[in-house]
Structures are given as structure tokens and as C-alpha cells.
Scaffold this active site. Structure first.
Site, PDB file in Angstrom:
ATOM      1  CG  ASP A 102      -1.843   1.213   1.241  1.00  0.00           C
ATOM      2  OD1 ASP A 102      -1.997   1.850   0.177  1.00  0.00           O
ATOM      3  OD2 ASP A 102      -2.399   1.509   2.305  1.00  0.00           O
ATOM      4  CE  LYS A 119      -0.015   3.304   3.511  1.00  0.00           C
ATOM      5  NZ  LYS A 119      -0.765   3.667   4.716  1.00  0.00           N
ATOM      6  NE  ARG A 148     -11.734   2.461   5.079  1.00  0.00           N
ATOM      7  CZ  ARG A 148     -11.548   3.276   6.113  1.00  0.00           C
ATOM      8  NH1 ARG A 148     -12.496   4.147   6.442  1.00  0.00           N
ATOM      9  NH2 ARG A 148     -10.432   3.237   6.809  1.00  0.00           N
TER      10      ARG A 148
END
Length: 460
Positions: A233, A240, A314
């Protein structure tokens, strides 16, 4: 063999597991020379202490392992494993001590002392073996140890060797080993078969996104396990910072734990109809990456406004949960390394979980205590539902404000899980520092508790 007990043998050295408070009474029952040797060597029954006691001809007659006090043992897991690390190589058999419900847990800890992640740097584990005590379920403990080792290996492997395609291969290998029926949907076929959010999250990667599935068992309650398989990710376009990206190989920890739980269920032949669903993607950056402000339409038909591309787990879980709910299973469980908020709430050691079923929650809490696999129930707090409703779409994938991040993520997932019995686990899947039988790195979390609890929950 790793993660297996030694066969019974007369050559096994008797092992006495001794609490600190019980040491004097134990010594009173020994020969004077044994008591003198133990005291001379400073053995006090503390956790982590180990001592060989000599016998005739200079050979060891017995071994001692410290077991501390109940209060000290409560501060960690696998207390006996702390002494195992200091015992010489050889085969041991429990001779006294270690009575009660801790017996099986400590035997599991002993087997897990074999674990070493040696894919890239060969290590030579010490051969310190234990004969299975007659009153423990050796096959069950061995199955749990092997599954835990598999989870650790999957999470520890970097994405260069554990991308969505390799995760699929690992799942296929597990399914084949147990005669399960395996399938997958890959790349643009996700759009044709109505998994649009899995496709959107993973399409920017050079490795195609996919939905992995296998089924096992012909009778019993229907159990569906859904695991988040984000193999790396970056955060997507909401990139990030470097420090936050370091551990993102473990963002498929939910999938790894689901595979570990499935391995236990199949090995031990639990009477369930098992279905495993893993959306496997890499959240990358490219010209076709999904964007902040995009609105995605899910498999269920609900629209989702993307307010942060780093809240991607999600999204892929939502499509998989919607698929799972279409068969109305008796119990559906999702596991995901979903939110930092969960770590802030309970730290890395405890698995927070959500369910509307009080009976299931109580059964799980009891099971977790019995097998020393800590969990903690969190609330599906209905007043927070409005936080995940942005107005422009049905749902918001990243509500503003930063409050209750784990709860709002769980509420989001519940929208896709149907009306049946559902449990969601927001796990960490990582051991931040080495402990006895738990080296730093990938970790199983809540799966031993679930294995213990599932038969009762699914059948109730």
C-alpha cells in the site's frame, strides 16, 4: 520435523516445570545433592531460567524450567518458551508441573520456538524437541503451529515475492493440499463479473488485481472468511510518507490470517462449509490510479466517494463482502490490517473485533481467554453512521475529523455484509519486538481464538 512433537522415547530427558513459589517444596522431595546443585546454580524458578541436573556418569538426569508466577506469566505469552531457548539440544518429556489449561498453550509455544524466517538468509534452528504429553491434543497443536508459521511466512515475505499473483499461488497451493475447489477472477474480468472497487484500487499496479476464492466442506454451517489482501500500500495518489510505507508489505496480513485459519479448519476437519474470499491488489501510483474525489460504484450498487486513496482496504473488502453475503452464510468473518486507529486504541497485541451478536462475542471472548489469544470487542456505534455518509454519494471512504477511525471503517464494511451474522477483525498482524516463540515480524492474530470459538458460534 518443524512444528511437530517428538515421538515417545526412553531417551527423552525428564523436564520439571517449576513455579518460583513451588521451588522449595519441590527441592524438599529431591535428593540432597540435587537440591544443592540447584541452589548452587542460582535456579529460582524464574521465567526464562533453565538448568540441567547431572546424574550418574556425568550425564544429565533431568532438566528444570522456571515458570515464574501467575502474575508474571500474565505479562506475556508462552512463558515456557523463554526457558526452551536456553535448553541444550535434545528431546524432553514433561515430568512435573505445567498443569491445567495452560498446558496446551505452552506446548504450542514450544513448537513455535522452531520458527525462523529463512527464505533469504539461511538459519539453523536448534533441535530442542518435546514429546507430546499424553493428555494434550497433539494433532491440533501441530496444526495450529504449522498454520501460524505459514501466516508468519506470508506476512514476512516482501512484495517483490508476495504480490497479488504470488498470494494467489499460495492460496491455490493451500486449497490443492486439502482438496478444496479453487478459482480466481483477474484483471479486467473483475469489471465483467462486477467487482468494480477491487479493480479500481488495483488497476494502477503492474500486477493485475484479482479476487481469490476457494471452497471446502460439503456439510455443516456455512462459514465465509474474507481477508484483505493489499500486498503493498503506497497510499495511492494520497501517497504515504516513507516512514509509513516501511511495513506495508504486511497490509495483506488479513489475507494471511484468513489463510492460516482456513488451514487449521481444513487440517482438523471442522464440520463446516468453508468459503474463503481474498481481494488481492497492490495500491500503486500510475496514470490510471483512482483519485481523490472519484465516486466508485460497488458490487452492491452503493456509491462511494473517495476522500482518501489510502483508505483502500475497505473498498476491496466491500466488493468481497457483498459477494459473500449473496449466499447468506451462517457466519461471515472479515480480517484486515485496516486502521491505525485500532493500534492506538488497543496496541499491537490485542485484536479488536466488531459484531452485533452478543452470543458470538461472549463465545469468542471465552475462547480467546482459554487459548491466550487476546481479543477485545469494539462497538458498531450507530450514531457514527452519519460520519460515513458524505451526501454526494451513498458512502464516504475516509470521513473527516479523524475520530473513531476503526469504528467508522467497521460501520462502512457492515453496509456490505448483508443481514446475517458478521464479525470484523481490525488486526495488526505484526510482532513489533521479539518475545519467546514470537520473533519480530509477521504474526497470527485472533485465529486461535476463532478456531476455538467457530464451532459453537456457527452452530448456534
Amino acid at each position: 520435523m518443524p512444528y511437530q512433537f517428538a515421538p515417545p522415547t526412553d531417551a527423552a530427558l525428564p523436564l520439571h516445570v517449576i513455579e518460583a513459589a513451588a521451588l522449595d517444596a519441590w527441592l524438599d522431595g529431591q535428593a540432597p545433592e540435587v537440591a544443592a546443585w540447584v541452589r548452587l546454580n542460582g535456579f529460582a524458578g524464574k521465567i526464562g531460567q533453565a538448568l540441567l541436573v547431572p546424574g550418574a556418569g556425568g550425564l544429565a538426569a533431568m532438566a528444570l524450567a522456571g515458570y515464574g508466577s501467575a502474575r508474571e506469566r500474565a505479562r506475556g505469552h508462552f512463558a515456557l518458551a523463554a526457558a526452551v531457548a536456553k535448553l541444550p539440544e535434545g528431546t524432553y518429556a514433561l515430568a512435573s508441573g505445567l498443569e491445567g489449561p495452560e498446558r496446551e498453550t505452552e506446548c504450542l509455544g514450544w513448537l513455535l520456538c522452531d520458527y525462523a524466517f529463512d527464505r533469504y538468509r539461511k538459519k539453523h534452528p536448534r533441535a530442542v524437541r518435546l514429546v507430546a504429553p499424553e493428555d494434550v491434543d497433539a494433532a491440533r497443536i501441530e496444526a495450529i503451529a504449522a498454520a501460524e508459521a505459514m501466516v508468519r511466512d506470508l506476512v514476512n515475505t516482501p512484495t517483490s515475492d508476495m504480490g497479488p499473483d504470488r498470494l494467489e499461488a499460495a492460496a491455490a497451493e493451500l486449497a490443492q493440499a486439502h482438496g478444496a475447489r479453487f478459482s480466481s477472477v483477474v484483471g479486467d474480468d473483475l469489471l465483467e463479473q462486477n467487482f468494480p472497487m477491487i479493480h479500481a484500487v488495483g488497476r494502477a499496479s503492474t500486477t493485475a488485481p484479482r479476487l481469490i476464492e476457494f471452497r471446502w466442506g460439503e456439510s455443516g454451517p456455512k462459514l465465509t472468511l474474507v481477508g484483505k489482501g493489499v500486498c503493498f500500500d503506497t497510499g495511492g495518489l494520497d501517497l504515504k510518507p516513507a516512514a509509513s510505507m516501511k511495513l506495508m508489505k504486511k497490509d495483506m496480513g488479513g489475507a494471511a490470517n484468513v489463510l492460516g485459519l482456513a488451514a487449521m479448519i481444513m487440517t482438523l476437519k471442522l464440520p463446516v462449509q468453508l468459503r474463503v474470499l481474498i481481494p488481492a491488489v497492490e495500491n500503486s501510483v500510475a496514470g490510471n490510479a483512482f483519485r481523490p474525489g472519484d465516486i466508485l460504484t460497488s458490487r452492491k450498487g452503493l456509491t462511494v466517494e473517495i476522500n482518501n486513496t489510502d483508505a483502500e482496504g475497505r473498498l476491496v473488502l466491500a466488493d468481497a463482502l457483498a459477494l459473500g453475503a449473496e449466499e447468506a452464510p451462517d457466519l461471515m468473518i472479515s480480517m484486515a490490517t485496516l486502521t491505525g486507529a485500532a493500534r492506538v486504541a488497543v496496541g499491537p497485541d490485542i485484536a479488536p473485533f466488531y459484531t452485533d451478536d452478543d452470543d458470538a462475542a461472549a463465545r469468542l471472548a471465552e475462547a480467546a481467554k482459554a487459548v491466550d489469544d487476546p481479543v477485545w470487542r469494539m462497538p458498531f456505534h450507530a450514531p457514527y453512521e452519519k460520519k460515513i455518509e458524505p451526501g454526494i454519494a451513498d458512502l464516504d471512504n475516509a470521513p473527516e475529523g479523524g475520530f473513531a477511525g476503526s469504528i467508522t471503517a467497521a460501520l462502512f464494511l457492515r453496509r456490505f455484509a448483508g443481514d446475517g451474522r458478521y464479525m470484523h477483525f481490525d488486526i495488526y498482524a505484526w510482532q513489533p519486538s521479539s518475545e519467546p516463540a514470537q520473533p519480530k515480524g509477521g504474526s497470527g492474530q485472533a485465529i486461535r481464538a476463532l478456531l476455538q470459538a467457530i464451532p459453537g458460534i456457527a452452530a448456534s
